[in-house]
Design an enzyme around this catalytic site. Structure first.
Site, PDB file in Angstrom:
ATOM      1  N   ASP A 150       4.882  16.393 -11.228  1.00 44.19           N
ATOM      2  CA  ASP A 150       4.099  15.275 -10.239  1.00 44.19           C
ATOM      3  C   ASP A 150       2.668  15.432 -10.309  1.00 44.19           C
ATOM      4  OD1 ASP A 150       3.960  13.620  -7.890  1.00 44.19           O
ATOM      5  OD2 ASP A 150       5.833  13.401  -8.402  1.00 44.19           O
ATOM      6  N   LYS A 178       6.595   8.746 -14.340  1.00 38.41           N
ATOM      7  CA  LYS A 178       6.484   8.217 -12.884  1.00 38.41           C
ATOM      8  C   LYS A 178       5.069   7.433 -12.621  1.00 38.41           C
ATOM      9  CE  LYS A 178       6.951   9.562  -7.780  1.00 38.41           C
ATOM     10  NZ  LYS A 178       7.274  10.937  -7.152  1.00 38.41           N
ATOM     11  N   ASP A 197       2.577   5.819 -10.439  1.00 34.97           N
ATOM     12  CA  ASP A 197       2.564   5.615  -8.847  1.00 34.97           C
ATOM     13  C   ASP A 197       1.324   4.710  -8.596  1.00 34.97           C
ATOM     14  OD1 ASP A 197       2.790   6.337  -6.226  1.00 34.97           O
ATOM     15  OD2 ASP A 197       2.736   8.475  -6.390  1.00 34.97           O
ATOM     16  N   ASP A 235       9.220   7.570   0.341  1.00 34.62           N
ATOM     17  CA  ASP A 235       8.799   8.992   0.374  1.00 34.62           C
ATOM     18  C   ASP A 235       9.766   9.717   1.580  1.00 34.62           C
ATOM     19  OD1 ASP A 235       7.013   9.064  -1.393  1.00 34.62           O
ATOM     20  OD2 ASP A 235       5.362   8.924  -0.150  1.00 34.62           O
TER      21      ASP A 235
HETATM   22  C1  DGJ Z   1       3.174   9.421  -3.492  1.00 29.21           C
HETATM   23  C2  DGJ Z   1       4.712   9.500  -4.136  1.00 29.21           C
HETATM   24  O1  DGJ Z   1       5.748   8.703  -3.480  1.00 29.21           O
HETATM   25  C3  DGJ Z   1       5.236  11.036  -3.895  1.00 29.21           C
HETATM   26  O2  DGJ Z   1       6.578  10.978  -4.445  1.00 29.21           O
HETATM   27  C4  DGJ Z   1       4.302  11.698  -4.856  1.00 29.21           C
HETATM   28  O3  DGJ Z   1       4.581  11.462  -6.240  1.00 29.21           O
HETATM   29  C5  DGJ Z   1       2.839  11.590  -4.388  1.00 29.21           C
HETATM   30  N1  DGJ Z   1       2.406  10.183  -4.468  1.00 29.21           N
HETATM   31  C6  DGJ Z   1       1.827  12.408  -5.540  1.00 29.21           C
HETATM   32  O4  DGJ Z   1       0.446  12.241  -5.208  1.00 29.21           O
END
Ligand code: DGJ
Length: 715
Positions: A349, A462, A464, A534
């Protein structure tokens, strides 16, 4: 005398008043009738002798009223229409009215199941065309609708509002929508009758559809919805920006207007250019919410997300385990335990990049996508190859649309960030959004994505997006075109996502937006799954996943076991394995018992993922209303099924009644990964017909809060 005068004035007033109040629009004689049809939905359209296109309201019962002016299928602002319009434009000469008449209808069979319909309308006073486009999926009762609009006027036309859909519904209409916030996404369903007036669900967040509400809803006709016996229509707007869903009860019916939020979003459309709206998805059922969802899921696996026929692997994410605090050695130390416990894919991550401004917390580094030399001296490639050596796939986190003011990128290009003149920069999570309308930014972001995903052995990412727009200004767009930022941003984003999906067809992608901000079919078609929230407390994930499942198949819902809520490991695993199973834990710190529970759950998930992810979902007990939630999945051939029971509060144990089994088939009952201290379920190892199981139920092993039971039924 005085009495007579009063009486006559009163009579006059009544007469005058009655003239107004009875002035209902006169019925329009019908010239031509045709329909947009799926297996059980018919949208009847009529062309009036005035040339306009009308719709018979869709209702639970028969509907056959004569069309009147209020019943236009795609009503336009001005020229006599007084309700919420679907289309509002300012023509090149300043005229704010549009009057569309029917031009032509074409229908073609794209496949045995899909029919494409195009209805062309035009304004006889202007060279201005609107095409109403539909792809109907016959067996799934799914209608995809969007609008294409173009003109040849002498100058630009300003599009103030162009809805993707404008459907007319009759009788009592109930709306179910989902209110939420960060860490509470989709948690609060609200059902209400749509009374006269206008109900609006919208968002003005610019770069994501939701935080406070999802662009998906359910309409129920003739009464409130239930799982098995209601006339329901799910709606979901495939758009990852500001949206508006408006339900206008104008007395004679309810008009559902859905599309891009018109809020400050006027677009100047030059002659010859085609404007295309996002697609609105409608899914119909006369057999309740369960049937509606199963159809939606079948459509989604085929068309709504990538690789919808491949069950998802078990993922281990380091975010909750290490946060920003890691280096090469620490990450590699997580691989062996990950492999040992059975996970198949490791996701690194946030926190791996930035040198002048290292990304050691969320204050700096976004925009500087070079691996941090101290943490990862040889970059990402060795991390990925170490994972592969141990039999794990490797994935990486990125947030290509964002920049921290503390970054080399911002030092070099402060004008690349979305901001408004003369306003102090408003940061969210210490970051700004890059202005994707600027070609240089598009190129930059594409390079970032390409560089990251081209690292050998990266097969998962992922993507984001941790903030939304609060100061929507583009230093790139001309002052007169600022309102185009909202739509141009999302279209540029889709171009980027499309390129990514095409250039990296074997890279699995997760859509994430600071939790569940991008849970929509606009972006999902480039991705394999999304991050619903989250919040991974399993007691909240049970109702949350239930609500998402109205619209999305569980293979699209990333569900990770974490320490949120400090729930028993067995319960957390059962909840996560009912969707796309992942873990976000430091496995080295787990007790031997919890490790065994996790390993057992992973093993069980591998055994049933084809049933849960490719099969049919039946929602049995609503966790919003009961002391527990229960679901079952049935494989497409009905040879196998899995029942999940999630106990949220203490309550007497009772059977869960599975649905969708083959009544004549024999199934053997077996509890998967049973909790260590509980008694064996009474039906363990025994065989029953599907009819018996559906009638007598399956007794799960749970009876107290935060206990769960997963029971497999096999031929
Ligand atoms: C927000 C995401 O929802 C989390 O799972 C994680 O990836 C953080 N960002 C990392 O900054």
């Amino acid at each position: 005398m005085k009495f007579l005068l009063t009486l006559s004035v009163t009579l006059l007033l009544i007469a005058g008043f009655q003239d107004y109040s009875t002035a209902e629009p006169a019925p329009v004689p019908v010239r031509e009738t045709f329909a947009i049809k799926t297996k059980s939905l018919t949208i009847t359209l009529q062309v009036g002798t005035d040339g306009r296109l009308y719709q018979q309201p869709i209702s639970a019962g028969p509907s056959g009223s004569k069309p009147a002016r209020d019943d236009e299928f795609y009503p336009q602002a001005g020229d006599g229409y007084v309700w919420e319009p679907a289309l509002q434009v300012t023509h090149a000469d300043g005229n704010t009215s549009t009057a569309l008449v029917f031009d032509s209808l074409t229908q073609s069979n794209e496949t045995a199941d899909i029919t494409a319909t195009r209805i062309r309308l035009h304004d006889p006073a202007y060279p201005f065309d609107v095409t109403l486009c539909f792809n109907t999926h016959h067996d799934e009762d799914v209608v995809e609708q969007w609008i294409e609009l173009n003109h040849a006027e002498k100058g630009a036309v300003t599009l103030q509002r162009v809805e993707s859909s404008s459907l007319l519904l009759g009788g009592d209409v109930y709306l179910t929508h989902f209110f939420g916030d960060w860490a509470k996404e989709m948690l609060s369903p609200i059902t209400e009758k749509i009374t006269p007036g206008t109900k609006v669900l919208d968002s003005k967040l610019g770069v994501r559809a939701s935080q406070f509400r999802n662009p998906s809803f359910i309409l129920s006709l003739g009464g409130a919805a239930n799982e098995t016996n209601a006339v329901v229509l799910a709606g979901s707007l495939a758009w990852s920006g500001s949206f508006q869903c408006e339900f206008d009860n104008y007395g004679q019916g309810v008009r559902a207007l859905t599309g891009i939020n018109p809020f400050e979003s006027a677009i100047s459309l030059p002659a010859g250019k085609i404007f295309v709206t996002p697609t609105m998805l409608w899914v119909w059922s006369t057999n309740g919410l369960g049937d509606m969802s199963r159809k939606f899921h079948r459509w989604a696996r085929e068309f709504g997300l990538r690789d919808g026929h491949t069950p998802r692997q078990v993922l281990l994410n380091n975010w909750e385990a290490t946060g920003f605090d890691f280096d090469f050695k620490r990450i590699v130390s997580l691989y062996d335990p990950a492999k040992k416990i059975g996970t198949e894919l490791f996701l690194l991550d946030d926190g791996w990049f930035g040198n002048k401004y290292p990304r050691v917390d969320d204050h700096a580094g976004l925009g500087d996508w070079q691996p941090n030399r101290q943490r990862l001296p040889d970059g990402l490639a060795p991390l990925a190859s170490e994972a592969v050596k141990r039999g794990l796939r490797f994935g990486i986190w990125m947030e290509p649309e964002m920049v921290n003011p503390r970054s080399e990128l911002f030092d070099a290009h402060p004008d690349w960030a979305i901001r408004q003149p003369k306003r102090e920069l408003e940061l969210q999570r210490n970051q700004l959004v890059l202005d994707l309308t600027r070609p240089a930014v598009q190129k930059f972001e594409w390079n970032v994505i390409q560089n990251i995903l081209s690292v050998p052995n990266i097969t998962y990412a992922k993507w984001d997006c941790n903030r939304y727009l609060t100061q929507p200004g583009s230093p790139y767009l001309a002052p007169s075109r600022q309102s185009e930022l909202w739509v141009d941003y999302v279209n540029a984003l889709y171009a980027l996502m499309d390129k990514t999906a095409k250039a990296f067809p074997n890279t699995e992608l997760m859509l994430c937006s600071g939790g569940g901000g991008r849970a929509d079919y606009g972006a999902l078609k480039y991705f394999h799954e999304f991050w619903p929230s989250d919040n991974t407390d399993p007691t909240l994930r049970v109702p949350m996943q239930w609500d998402y499942s109205y619209f999305f198949p569980v293979m699209a819902l990333a569900s990770h076991v974490t320490h949120w809520g400090n729930r028993p490991m067995h319960f957390a695993c059962a909840v996560a394995m009912s969707a796309r199973f992942g873990m976000d834990l430091d496995l080295t710190k787990l007790s031997a018992q919890d490790k065994a529970i996790c390993a057992g759950a992973i093993n069980a998930y591998k055994q049933i993922r084809d049933v849960t992810q490719l099969g049919e979902l039946y929602r049995l007990e609503d966790p919003h209303e009961n002391f527990r939630g229960a679901l079952n999945f049935v494989s497409p051939d009905r040879h196998r099924a899995v029942v999940f029971a999630f106990q949220l509060k203490d309550g007497a144990n009772r059977p869960a009644f599975p649905q969708g089994l083959d009544p004549d088939q024999h199934y053997t009952v077996h509890e998967l990964n049973p909790a260590p201290s509980r008694e064996t379920i009474p039906q363990e190892g025994k065989t029953f017909t599907g009819e018996e199981l559906m009638r007598e139920g399956v007794m799960p092993s749970c009876s107290k809060a935060v206990e769960a039971s997963v029971v497999e039924l096999t031929e």
